[in-house]
Scaffold this motif. Structure first.
Motif, short mmCIF file in Angstrom:
data_model
loop_
_atom_site.label_atom_id
_atom_site.label_comp_id
_atom_site.label_asym_id
_atom_site.label_seq_id
_atom_site.Cartn_x
_atom_site.Cartn_y
_atom_site.Cartn_z
N SER A 276 0.94 7.65 5.59
CA SER A 276 2.09 8.55 5.77
C SER A 276 2.25 9.43 4.53
N ASN A 277 3.19 10.36 4.63
CA ASN A 277 3.45 11.27 3.50
C ASN A 277 4.75 10.91 2.78
N SER A 278 5.17 9.64 2.86
CA SER A 278 6.45 9.25 2.25
C SER A 278 6.43 9.28 0.73
N MET A 279 5.21 9.32 0.14
CA MET A 279 5.12 9.30 -1.33
C MET A 279 4.65 10.63 -1.90
N LEU A 280 4.79 11.71 -1.13
CA LEU A 280 4.48 13.03 -1.68
C LEU A 280 5.40 13.33 -2.86
N PRO A 281 4.95 14.03 -3.88
CA PRO A 281 3.64 14.69 -3.98
C PRO A 281 2.57 13.84 -4.67
N ASP A 287 -5.08 9.51 1.42
CA ASP A 287 -5.51 9.08 0.08
C ASP A 287 -5.83 7.58 0.12
N VAL A 288 -6.67 7.15 -0.81
CA VAL A 288 -6.99 5.73 -0.98
C VAL A 288 -6.39 5.27 -2.30
N VAL A 289 -5.63 4.16 -2.28
CA VAL A 289 -5.01 3.65 -3.51
C VAL A 289 -5.69 2.36 -3.93
N LEU A 290 -5.73 2.13 -5.23
CA LEU A 290 -6.26 0.90 -5.81
C LEU A 290 -5.08 0.03 -6.22
N THR A 322 13.01 1.48 -7.42
CA THR A 322 14.17 2.21 -7.96
C THR A 322 15.17 1.28 -8.64
N LYS A 323 15.11 -0.01 -8.29
CA LYS A 323 16.05 -0.96 -8.88
C LYS A 323 15.44 -2.36 -8.88
N LYS A 324 15.69 -3.11 -9.95
CA LYS A 324 15.19 -4.47 -10.06
C LYS A 324 16.36 -5.39 -10.40
N VAL A 325 16.47 -6.48 -9.62
CA VAL A 325 17.56 -7.44 -9.83
C VAL A 325 16.96 -8.84 -9.93
N ILE A 326 17.42 -9.63 -10.91
CA ILE A 326 16.97 -11.01 -11.08
C ILE A 326 18.07 -11.96 -10.59
N LYS A 327 17.74 -12.80 -9.59
CA LYS A 327 18.67 -13.80 -9.08
C LYS A 327 17.96 -15.14 -9.01
N ASN A 328 18.55 -16.13 -9.63
CA ASN A 328 17.97 -17.48 -9.63
C ASN A 328 16.51 -17.45 -10.11
N GLU A 329 16.30 -16.67 -11.16
CA GLU A 329 14.99 -16.53 -11.80
C GLU A 329 13.94 -15.92 -10.86
N LYS A 330 14.40 -15.24 -9.82
CA LYS A 330 13.52 -14.54 -8.89
C LYS A 330 13.84 -13.05 -8.92
N ALA A 331 12.78 -12.22 -8.83
CA ALA A 331 12.98 -10.77 -8.86
C ALA A 331 13.11 -10.23 -7.45
N TYR A 332 14.03 -9.25 -7.29
CA TYR A 332 14.22 -8.55 -6.02
C TYR A 332 14.17 -7.05 -6.31
N TYR A 333 13.42 -6.33 -5.48
CA TYR A 333 13.18 -4.91 -5.75
C TYR A 333 13.74 -4.03 -4.63
N THR A 334 14.42 -2.97 -5.07
CA THR A 334 14.81 -1.91 -4.14
C THR A 334 13.80 -0.78 -4.29
N THR A 335 13.31 -0.26 -3.17
CA THR A 335 12.23 0.72 -3.22
C THR A 335 12.61 1.99 -2.45
N LYS A 336 11.84 3.03 -2.72
CA LYS A 336 12.07 4.33 -2.04
C LYS A 336 10.79 5.15 -2.10
N GLY A 337 10.48 5.80 -1.01
CA GLY A 337 9.38 6.76 -1.01
C GLY A 337 9.80 8.02 -1.73
N ASP A 338 8.94 8.56 -2.58
CA ASP A 338 9.31 9.75 -3.36
C ASP A 338 9.74 10.91 -2.46
N ASN A 339 9.18 10.97 -1.25
CA ASN A 339 9.47 12.08 -0.35
C ASN A 339 10.59 11.76 0.63
#
Length: 376
Positions: A276-281, A287-290, A322-339
């Motif tokens: 998809s194009n959610s991460m443009l530009p 594209d192929v990502v490593l 876009t955001k990282k939260v630590i709860k009970n020594e576990k990480a939780y991530y909020t994400t967003k496509g750049d586009n």
């Protein structure tokens, strides 16, 4: 054009028409009716030319080499099964399995290879007959297996393309090369072992359709190289420098194996095609990502701004943190496509993390995207 070549082409046209009929009326061939058409074609060859099979001097050596290659091949496959697991086949040692699967498959193999061999030999290895017979048998196998797949399901389409079309192309090219260099028996032996094994083995490595199709491509390629190196009667252009040719084959095989490993996720690093194009530009569809695959300890080490690869709804998605939260020594991530205008609705837990995107390669995955869109 010689009369013998014309006769061979007429027989090929007959088999081509049978394949077309099978595509149009797949239920017509439900009860192994294709065997009768193959018998009719072989009978026509017998009437027009007669059948005179002679043992080639290279037969024994080629058959021995094929057995060695197959032994190594299945040894690797089954050892690989110790890592990824085994699946039980749906077949068993019963009379029904013998009559409905083993015997019809063997008869089909024998008839196809006798017809192929006679067409190639009676035409005196005419290049037109070599090419058309190869194409003909590819189409014939596609039509024969066509009724077994449900093309309303996307995964079934992918299986048909990989396990039938692509695998059939490499197999029939190999069969054509082998028949132009030696007799019919090595071809029958190879196909019998490869195609009948599923009916007689109780368990089989659960490698999945993708890796299975890759294996069915690599094996005929390696055997084709072996047959051409073993025989002296060269049909194809021989490389000027044999050592350079062998090095080239080795490099190609190594590259293929590396790509398969990377794409399948068996290494620490994995490659993936962006759909998809959610991460443009930064990256776009095709594209192929490593991806650097992270272990459990490292999944909490990501930071805002990193591009996260995570599993969601049976897919792997690559969006920026876009955001990282630590709860009970576990990480939780909020994400967003750049586009995208909004952040993703789901918060990503460590268990869903695949890894971190290291870099991307432009446009390398476009063929995969085009193929996916073609069947959707």
């Amino acid at each position: 054009m010689k009369t013998s070549v014309k006769k061979c082409l007429c027989i090929e046209i007959f088999l081509g028409l049978v394949s077309i009929i099978n595509f149009m009326f797949p239920k017509l061939f439900d009860h192994e009716l294709h065997i009768l058409f193959l018998l009719a074609a072989l009978g026509a060859i017998f009437i027009l030319f007669g059948i005179d099979i002679k043992r080639d001097a290279n037969d024994r050596k080629i058959m021995k080499n094929i057995l060695i290659y197959l032994l190594v091949y299945y040894l690797v496959i089954y050892l690989f099964g110790l890592y990824i697991g085994f699946a039980k086949t749906i077949y068993s040692f019963t009379f029904t399995n013998f009559t409905k699967n083993i015997m019809p498959t063997f008869v089909t193999i024998v008839l196809m290879e006798f017809i192929r061999h006679e067409l190639i030999s009676k035409s005196n290895k005419n290049k037109l007959v070599l090419v058309t017979s190869c194409i003909l048998f590819i189409i014939f196998e596609m039509s024969k297996n066509f009724p077994a797949y449900n093309f309303g399901v996307k995964d079934e389409i992918y299986k048909y393309v990989g396990l039938i079309i692509i695998a059939s192309i490499t197999k029939n090219i190999f069969m054509t090369i082998m028949h132009s260099r030696t007799d019919v028996y090595p071809a029958i032996m190879y196909r019998t072992i490869v195609e009948e094994l599923i009916y007689v083995c109780v368990i089989f490595p659960n490698i999945g359709p993708y890796l299975e199709s890759i294996a069915l491509i690599i094996l005929p390629v390696l055997l084709s190289i072996m047959v051409m190196a073993t025989t002296k009667n060269q049909i194809l252009n021989k490389p000027k420098d044999k050592r350079k040719g062998n090095k080239l084959y080795f490099v190609v095989v190594v590259i293929l194996l590396i790509l398969v490993g990377l794409n399948s996720g068996f290494f620490k690093y994995q490659i993936m095609v962006i759909g998809s194009n959610s991460m443009l530009p930064y990256m776009e569809k095709g594209d192929v990502v490593l991806i650097d695959k992270l272990n459990e300890d490292a999944r909490s080490s990501l930071n805002e701004g990193d591009i996260l690869a995570f599993k969601y709804d049976n897919k792997v998605i690559t969006h920026r943190i876009t955001k990282k939260v630590i709860k009970n020594e576990k990480a939780y991530y909020t994400t967003k496509g750049d586009n995208n205008n909004q952040e993703d609705n789901t918060v990503i837990a460590e268990a869903s993390v695949v890894g971190k995107v290291l870099t991307r390669f432009k446009y390398l995955g476009l063929p995969s995207v085009w193929l996916n869109e073609l069947f959707n």
